[in-house]
Write an enzyme that holds these catalytic residues in place. Structure first.
Site, mmCIF file in Angstrom:
data_model
loop_
_atom_site.group_PDB
_atom_site.id
_atom_site.type_symbol
_atom_site.label_atom_id
_atom_site.label_comp_id
_atom_site.label_asym_id
_atom_site.label_seq_id
_atom_site.Cartn_x
_atom_site.Cartn_y
_atom_site.Cartn_z
ATOM 1 N N GLU A 39 0.832 -1.206 0.000
ATOM 2 C CA GLU A 39 0.000 0.000 0.000
ATOM 3 C C GLU A 39 0.865 1.254 0.000
ATOM 4 O O GLU A 39 0.502 2.267 -0.612
ATOM 5 C CB GLU A 39 -0.919 -0.014 1.224
ATOM 6 C CG GLU A 39 -2.045 -1.034 1.112
ATOM 7 C CD GLU A 39 -2.990 -0.997 2.298
ATOM 8 O OE1 GLU A 39 -4.115 -0.501 2.140
ATOM 9 O OE2 GLU A 39 -2.588 -1.459 3.377
ATOM 10 N N GLU B 177 -3.373 -10.091 3.666
ATOM 11 C CA GLU B 177 -4.269 -9.717 4.766
ATOM 12 C C GLU B 177 -5.458 -10.648 4.944
ATOM 13 O O GLU B 177 -5.820 -11.011 6.065
ATOM 14 C CB GLU B 177 -4.816 -8.287 4.558
ATOM 15 C CG GLU B 177 -3.867 -7.193 4.951
ATOM 16 C CD GLU B 177 -3.050 -6.715 3.774
ATOM 17 O OE1 GLU B 177 -2.631 -5.557 3.777
ATOM 18 O OE2 GLU B 177 -2.827 -7.516 2.842
#
Length: 763
Positions: free
Chosen positions: A565, A585
């Site tokens: 990210e 995740e």
């Protein structure tokens, strides 16, 4: 074994030393030996607004030449480091021991026979010394025969080398903490006359062999050993004070001392760590009863001669002491406190002496001990937790040269106490480019709240600097850009909050009988720990994305979860061919909460964004297990803008900047990416139309398919189904900020997954 590497060297424009004391400010009665050169002066060798060398040219040309000329050494661990990293080695003397080392590595399974054969093919031995580019552990007689451009590195005194070659500009200290072949940190010790070019080349070599360099000033003994051996020594002195002479009671005392040491400095290693971690940590009684006792005693004696009576080896280290028991024992509260305070004082006192002498910066000490010696809490971090005033009182109790501690005294005033300040994000400007460097090796650059704040502040400062045209985000070491969000920090902070919050305590107390009270406690913990943390990450990524100047993420090694990210928040991504990128995740029950569900579709389109987030960026590879998305595959996917070999990554960034291609903020068009003939073409078609339910029944079925009882399988399937549906909904929504309910639900899923997997592992 080929080790991927980050070969960049980043000379700082302006390098402050928070918490350190200049040598002319050291208390006149400070019990130190010969005054070393101040660290600031050493770092100034490579500082200044205009570095006296081209960092990219030096690192690439030097390493290419080094792969032709090779390394000369007589040390087996140093030779193995170089051979494993692809460098030819001339071994001074009989190489039978080195070949035996490779046979053992093959027998233990750490190397294949093919890898060992490839490494040994680069080995030369015999009396005829070639012209190496770097001589490690060089002796003066050999140094005088080598070409004038050879860098001479010594693990001991560099003065004899300088005398042998008639100058010291190409002489440098290079200290490998034992065991040298497995050490992750190497101490680099430039002298007063070491040239900036020599320092730059040495740092490039250290990174090329997969180590993290720690630049320090000259000091008696290794810098990291001054702290770790003082821990050992003071623990043994306490044993000598408390022992009874009864063998069984003394063995119990030895066990109690080591047990408290583990609980204090290696809490995760206490009682539950893998055996390998226990082997790496050095506790007092383990050291006194182990095979390295004599060498540790000699190292302390050398420190004793240079630093005073505080480092005189304890009797137990000289004559031996009972080995601690393998099982856990009970430690009375008063005894535990006495042991703990003595050991804490030992490490804080040694660390503060290093600061007083100007040998190292606070953050470098913390990084070195955590990355190099597996410490989970550093001495200065410990001083911050208990407060400098209490820390000073404990250190003063040690006596024997520790009574005066300017580093701690400077933190105490009439107005209160000032903590030691650590920085894990470094920055400098070079040729109108700001390099922002993540430097937290102990946890793989994991992004905790402090690191997120420093990162956003560094980008904001570079954005406001009129001399800066481009901003590059990079890692200080190889194999890890950043592993992303520091979930271990979240768990530890949540546990601490639950202990300290009276509301959570009351809720948990009544929650046994009245479940809503327990839910209230969980909700209050979430509101005060994970939610602010994830919001801080979201804000930091937004700050980077909003920069008015083009930003470039230079990725080598792992860029996972929040690390990817971070790359997506930049305009351009330049990655090494062997980089690993992904979003694991959902395997932990959560979704990319720092803008990943919004920015990833903007780069590669929604169908492939669904694939990356729901499958984690992993490919199924049959019976050999899943394989992660590589840098080259990410380039084919359109996720990465440029890709290069690891040792050409700096050059690729420089070419991107000099070509003018990165002069403007990037605009990405997923529809323009040609995926013809790649496996991404079928993935895009599949994920464009497949429902979440269909994906869970087919591609994602393995998420919860772990060995367990049928009932646990059902529970895992329910949790992971909810996690996948939540992540998929966020990809479709593409929200910049996520509703609080989504985060709460995601964190609950994460806790459930963690607990279920713990149950599986125990079973």
């Amino acid at each position: 074994m080929k080790i991927s590497c980050n070969l960049s060297f980043t000379p700082p424009r302006r390098l402050a030393l928070p918490g350190s004391v200049a040598l002319d400010q050291v208390h006149p009665s400070s019990p130190v030996g010969p005054q070393p050169v101040g660290l600031q002066k050493l770092l100034d060798l490579v500082g200044g607004p205009k570095p006296p060398f081209d960092r990219v040219r030096i690192q690439t040309e030097f390493l290419e030449k080094l792969r032709q000329k090779g390394v000369s050494t007589g040390s087996i661990p140093e030779a193995k480091n170089a051979l494993d990293s692809g460098f030819p080695v001339h071994f001074q003397g009989d190489a039978a021991g080195l070949r035996h080392c490779y046979r053992e590595a093959v027998a233990q399974g750490s190397l294949t026979q093919a890898q060992a054969d490839q490494a040994l093919a680069r080995l030369q031995s015999g009396e005829q010394v070639p012209e190496p580019g770097l001589a490690l552990s060089a002796d003066p007689a050999l140094a005088a025969k080598l070409p004038a451009e050879t860098i001479l590195a010594s693990s001991g005194s560099t003065q004899a080398l300088a005398n042998a070659v008639g100058g010291s500009d190409r002489v440098i200290g290079l200290r490998f903490p034992p065991p040298a072949d497995r050490a992750r940190v190497v101490e680099v010790v430039p002298g007063e006359a070491t040239s900036p070019e020599t320092l730059a080349k040495t740092l490039a070599y250290v990174r090329a062999i997969g180590k993290s360099p720690l630049v320090v000033a000259s000091s008696p003994g290794l810098v990291l050993e001054r702290v770790s051996l003082n821990l050992v020594n003071q623990g043994l002195r306490l044993f000598d004070e408390l022992k009874s002479g009864e063998p069984q009671l003394d063995q119990l005392l030895a066990t109690q001392i080591d047990q408290v040491a583990l609980q204090t400095f290696w809490p995760r290693a206490f009682g539950k760590s893998p055996e390998e971690t226990r082997k790496r940590v050095l506790t007092p009684m383990k050291a006194a009863s182990g095979p390295d006792r004599a060498s540790l005693s000699r190292a302390l004696e050398a420190m004793h001669q240079g630093l005073g009576p505080g480092y005189a080896p304890a009797v137990g280290l000289q004559k031996g002491a009972p080995a601690p028991l393998s099982q856990l024992v009970e430690v009375p509260k008063a005894l535990k406190l006495r042991i703990q305070e003595r050991l804490q004082a030992a490490v804080m006192g040694a660390a503060c002496q290093l600061l007083d002498e100007g040998v190292a910066r606070p953050e470098d000490l913390e990084r070195g001990l955590k990355a190099g010696l597996d410490w989970e809490i550093g001495p200065l971090e410990l001083a911050n937790e208990m407060g400098p005033r209490k820390a000073l009182k404990l250190v003063e109790k040690l006596g024997a040269g520790f009574e005066i501690c300017p580093a701690l005294e400077s933190k105490i005033s009439f107005w209160g106490e000032q903590p030691f300040d650590f920085h894990y994000v470094d920055s400098h400007v070079e040729d109108s480019t700001a390099f922002i460097t993540l430097n937290k090796p102990q946890r793989g650059n994991a992004l905790d709240p402090k690191m997120l704040e420093e990162l956003a502040a560094a980008v904001k400062a570079a954005d406001a600097d009129p001399s800066v045209r481009h901003i590059v985000l990079e890692s200080a070491f190889n194999r890890q850009f950043t592993q992303g969000a520091d979930l271990s920090w979240v768990n530890e902070a949540a546990k601490s909050f639950e202990k300290e919050s009276w509301l959570v305590g009351v809720a948990n107390l009544f929650g046994v009988a009245i479940p809503p009270f327990k839910m209230l406690g969980q909700y209050w913990t979430f509101r005060n720990v994970p939610k602010p943390y994830f919001n801080k990450g979201l804000a930091s990524m937004a700050e980077i994305a909003a920069s008015s100047k083009p930003t470039i993420a230079k990725i080598e090694g792992h860029a996972l979860g929040g690390g990817l990210e971070l790359g997506l928040a930049c305009d351009y991504i330049v990655a090494s061919e062997n980089a690993n990128l992904g979003f694991p995740e959902v395997h932990h029950g959560i979704f990319p909460a720092w803008g990943g569900t919004e920015r990833l579709p903007q780069r590669i389109g929604r169908p492939l964004a669904r694939w990356m987030i729901l499958e984690g960026g992993y490919f199924s590879s049959g019976g050999s297990g899943p394989s992660m998305l590589t840098g080259q595959e990410a380039r084919n996917l359109g996720l990465v803008d440029r890709v290069a070999p690891a040792d050409r990554l700096d050059e690729a960034v420089r070419q991107l900047i000099q070509s003018g291609a990165a002069d403007h903020k990037a605009e990405h068009n997923p529809d323009s990416i040609d995926l013809s003939g790649t496996r991404f073409e079928s993935l895009r078609q599949r994920y464009a139309t497949a429902s979440t339910k269909d994906l869970l029944e087919h591609e994602l079925a393995g998420l919860y398919n772990v060995p367990a009882e049928p009932e646990q399988q059902v529970r895992m399937k329910a949790v992971m189904t909810d996690a996948v549906e939540l992540a998929d909904a966020r990809v479709h929504a593409g929200l910049k900020a996520h509703p609080e309910g989504d985060l709460l639900r995601s964190m609950r899923n994460s806790l459930k997954v963690s607990r279920l997997r713990s149950t599986f592992e125990k079973a």
